[in-house]
Design a protein around this motif. Structure first.
Motif, PDB file in Angstrom:
ATOM      1  N   VAL A   1       0.838  -1.206   0.000  1.00  0.00           N
ATOM      2  CA  VAL A   1       0.000   0.000   0.000  1.00  0.00           C
ATOM      3  C   VAL A   1       0.869   1.250   0.000  1.00  0.00           C
ATOM      4  O   VAL A   1       0.637   2.186  -0.774  1.00  0.00           O
ATOM      5  N   TYR A   2       1.862   1.275   0.864  1.00  0.00           N
ATOM      6  CA  TYR A   2       2.739   2.449   0.986  1.00  0.00           C
ATOM      7  C   TYR A   2       3.391   2.809  -0.347  1.00  0.00           C
ATOM      8  O   TYR A   2       3.453   3.977  -0.720  1.00  0.00           O
ATOM      9  N   PHE A   3       3.866   1.816  -1.076  1.00  0.00           N
ATOM     10  CA  PHE A   3       4.587   2.110  -2.319  1.00  0.00           C
ATOM     11  C   PHE A   3       3.664   2.463  -3.484  1.00  0.00           C
ATOM     12  O   PHE A   3       4.146   2.732  -4.577  1.00  0.00           O
ATOM     13  N   ASN A   4       2.367   2.541  -3.247  1.00  0.00           N
ATOM     14  CA  ASN A   4       1.491   3.154  -4.240  1.00  0.00           C
ATOM     15  C   ASN A   4       1.777   4.648  -4.330  1.00  0.00           C
ATOM     16  O   ASN A   4       1.629   5.252  -5.392  1.00  0.00           O
ATOM     17  N   LYS A   5       2.169   5.235  -3.208  1.00  0.00           N
ATOM     18  CA  LYS A   5       2.523   6.657  -3.158  1.00  0.00           C
ATOM     19  C   LYS A   5       3.585   6.863  -2.073  1.00  0.00           C
ATOM     20  O   LYS A   5       3.302   7.412  -1.008  1.00  0.00           O
ATOM     21  N   PRO A   6       4.831   6.415  -2.344  1.00  0.00           N
ATOM     22  CA  PRO A   6       5.863   6.468  -1.311  1.00  0.00           C
ATOM     23  C   PRO A   6       6.446   7.872  -1.133  1.00  0.00           C
ATOM     24  O   PRO A   6       6.305   8.732  -2.006  1.00  0.00           O
ATOM     25  N   GLN A   7       7.110   8.035  -0.001  1.00  0.00           N
ATOM     26  CA  GLN A   7       7.931   9.233   0.193  1.00  0.00           C
ATOM     27  C   GLN A   7       9.144   9.114  -0.730  1.00  0.00           C
ATOM     28  O   GLN A   7       9.454   8.034  -1.241  1.00  0.00           O
ATOM     29  N   ARG A   8       9.824  10.202  -0.945  1.00  0.00           N
ATOM     30  CA  ARG A   8      11.018  10.170  -1.807  1.00  0.00           C
ATOM     31  C   ARG A   8      12.078   9.232  -1.233  1.00  0.00           C
ATOM     32  O   ARG A   8      12.786   8.544  -1.949  1.00  0.00           O
ATOM     33  N   LYS A   9      12.181   9.206   0.109  1.00  0.00           N
ATOM     34  CA  LYS A   9      13.156   8.349   0.779  1.00  0.00           C
ATOM     35  C   LYS A   9      12.436   7.509   1.828  1.00  0.00           C
ATOM     36  O   LYS A   9      11.631   8.018   2.600  1.00  0.00           O
ATOM     37  N   THR A  10      12.741   6.219   1.822  1.00  0.00           N
ATOM     38  CA  THR A  10      12.173   5.279   2.782  1.00  0.00           C
ATOM     39  C   THR A  10      13.313   4.621   3.542  1.00  0.00           C
ATOM     40  O   THR A  10      14.340   4.279   2.949  1.00  0.00           O
ATOM     41  N   VAL A  11      13.136   4.464   4.858  1.00  0.00           N
ATOM     42  CA  VAL A  11      14.135   3.791   5.690  1.00  0.00           C
ATOM     43  C   VAL A  11      13.459   2.651   6.435  1.00  0.00           C
ATOM     44  O   VAL A  11      12.423   2.843   7.071  1.00  0.00           O
ATOM     45  N   ILE A  12      14.056   1.481   6.331  1.00  0.00           N
ATOM     46  CA  ILE A  12      13.616   0.341   7.132  1.00  0.00           C
ATOM     47  C   ILE A  12      14.647   0.175   8.235  1.00  0.00           C
ATOM     48  O   ILE A  12      15.826  -0.068   7.978  1.00  0.00           O
ATOM     49  N   HIS A  13      14.201   0.357   9.465  1.00  0.00           N
ATOM     50  CA  HIS A  13      15.047   0.335  10.650  1.00  0.00           C
ATOM     51  C   HIS A  13      14.786  -0.983  11.372  1.00  0.00           C
ATOM     52  O   HIS A  13      13.687  -1.190  11.884  1.00  0.00           O
ATOM     53  N   VAL A  14      15.768  -1.886  11.380  1.00  0.00           N
ATOM     54  CA  VAL A  14      15.606  -3.196  12.009  1.00  0.00           C
ATOM     55  C   VAL A  14      16.569  -3.296  13.185  1.00  0.00           C
ATOM     56  O   VAL A  14      17.775  -3.105  13.018  1.00  0.00           O
ATOM     57  N   GLN A  15      16.012  -3.562  14.369  1.00  0.00           N
ATOM     58  CA  GLN A  15      16.835  -3.718  15.568  1.00  0.00           C
ATOM     59  C   GLN A  15      16.299  -4.911  16.351  1.00  0.00           C
ATOM     60  O   GLN A  15      15.487  -4.775  17.253  1.00  0.00           O
ATOM     61  N   LEU A  16      16.760  -6.092  15.962  1.00  0.00           N
ATOM     62  CA  LEU A  16      16.273  -7.319  16.569  1.00  0.00           C
ATOM     63  C   LEU A  16      17.230  -7.791  17.652  1.00  0.00           C
ATOM     64  O   LEU A  16      18.439  -7.799  17.450  1.00  0.00           O
ATOM     65  N   THR A  17      16.665  -8.172  18.784  1.00  0.00           N
ATOM     66  CA  THR A  17      17.471  -8.708  19.878  1.00  0.00           C
ATOM     67  C   THR A  17      17.489 -10.230  19.838  1.00  0.00           C
ATOM     68  O   THR A  17      18.194 -10.852  20.614  1.00  0.00           O
ATOM     69  N   GLY A  18      16.737 -10.792  18.939  1.00  0.00           N
ATOM     70  CA  GLY A  18      16.710 -12.228  18.733  1.00  0.00           C
ATOM     71  C   GLY A  18      15.802 -12.552  17.564  1.00  0.00           C
ATOM     72  O   GLY A  18      14.825 -11.845  17.325  1.00  0.00           O
ATOM     73  N   LEU A  19      16.160 -13.584  16.799  1.00  0.00           N
ATOM     74  CA  LEU A  19      15.301 -14.019  15.706  1.00  0.00           C
ATOM     75  C   LEU A  19      15.549 -15.483  15.414  1.00  0.00           C
ATOM     76  O   LEU A  19      16.649 -15.984  15.629  1.00  0.00           O
ATOM     77  N   ASN A  20      14.505 -16.145  14.946  1.00  0.00           N
ATOM     78  CA  ASN A  20      14.642 -17.552  14.577  1.00  0.00           C
ATOM     79  C   ASN A  20      14.865 -17.657  13.066  1.00  0.00           C
ATOM     80  O   ASN A  20      14.812 -16.660  12.343  1.00  0.00           O
ATOM     81  N   ALA A  21      15.117 -18.868  12.613  1.00  0.00           N
ATOM     82  CA  ALA A  21      15.413 -19.089  11.189  1.00  0.00           C
ATOM     83  C   ALA A  21      14.234 -18.685  10.298  1.00  0.00           C
ATOM     84  O   ALA A  21      14.445 -18.101   9.230  1.00  0.00           O
ATOM     85  N   ASP A  22      13.007 -18.973  10.733  1.00  0.00           N
ATOM     86  CA  ASP A  22      11.838 -18.583   9.929  1.00  0.00           C
ATOM     87  C   ASP A  22      11.760 -17.073   9.776  1.00  0.00           C
ATOM     88  O   ASP A  22      11.482 -16.568   8.687  1.00  0.00           O
TER      89      ASP A  22
END
Length: 140
Positions: free
Chosen positions: A62-83
Motif C-alpha cells: 500500500v505504501y509504495f502506491n505513493k511512497p515518500q522520496r526516501k524510505t528507511v527500514i530500521h531493524v533492531q532485533l534482539t533475537g530471531l529464529n530461522a523462519d
C-alpha cells in the motif's frame, strides 16, 4: 497480535500509521507513511512468521502506491529464529523491488548490540546481498 490501522502515538511519541505492539516473541512494528520509516524492534520468534509478517508486506504494498522520496527500514532485533530470518529477507527484497519500481530511495538500517551476536552475523549476510542499500550499525 494487536494491529492498528490509524495514526497512533507510541510510548516514545512516535506516530505510527500502522502499528503492531511488541510481545515476548514478536517485535514492535511501526510504519509511518508520512516519514517513510518502518521500524521493526525486539524479538522475532513468532509461532508462524509468515502469518505475523503478512500485514507488514501488505503495508509495504500500500505504501509504495505513493511512497515518500526516501524510505528507511530500521531493524533492531534482539533475537530471531530461522523462519523470521527468511521472512525478513523476503520483506527487504520485496521492499527494495517496490522502491525501485517507483524510483524511490530505500535504505535499510540494521542495528545490533555488538558484533558478537547472531543478529550481527545475519546482518553481515544481508549486507552482502543488499550492498549499498544496507547499513550495518553496531550499538543503540
Amino acid at each position: 497480535m494487536s494491529s492498528k490501522t490509524e495514526e497512533e502515538l507510541t510510548p516514545n511519541n512516535e506516530i505510527c500509521t500502522q502499528l503492531i505492539k511488541k510481545t515476548n516473541t514478536t517485535p514492535f512494528v511501526c510504519f509511518n507513511y508520512l516519514t517513510g520509516i518502518l521500524k521493526i524492534v525486539g524479538n522475532s520468534y513468532p509461532v508462524d512468521s509468515a502469518d505475523f509478517y503478512k500485514p507488514i508486506f501488505n503495508w509495504v504494498e500500500v505504501y509504495f502506491n505513493k511512497p515518500q522520496r526516501k524510505t528507511v527500514i530500521h531493524v533492531q532485533l534482539t533475537g530471531l529464529n530461522a523462519d523470521s530470518q527468511v521472512i525478513i529477507l523476503s520483506l527487504l527484497r520485496f521492499s527494495i523491488n517496490k522502491a525501485e519500481e517507483k524510483k524511490a530511495i530505500l535504505y535499510i538500517d540494521w542495528i545490533c548490540e555488538s558484533v558478537d551476536t547472531f543478529e550481527y552475523e545475519v546482518g553481515m549476510v544481508f549486507k552482502g546481498i543488499f550492498r549499498n542499500k544496507f547499513h550495518l550499525i553496531e550499538g543503540d
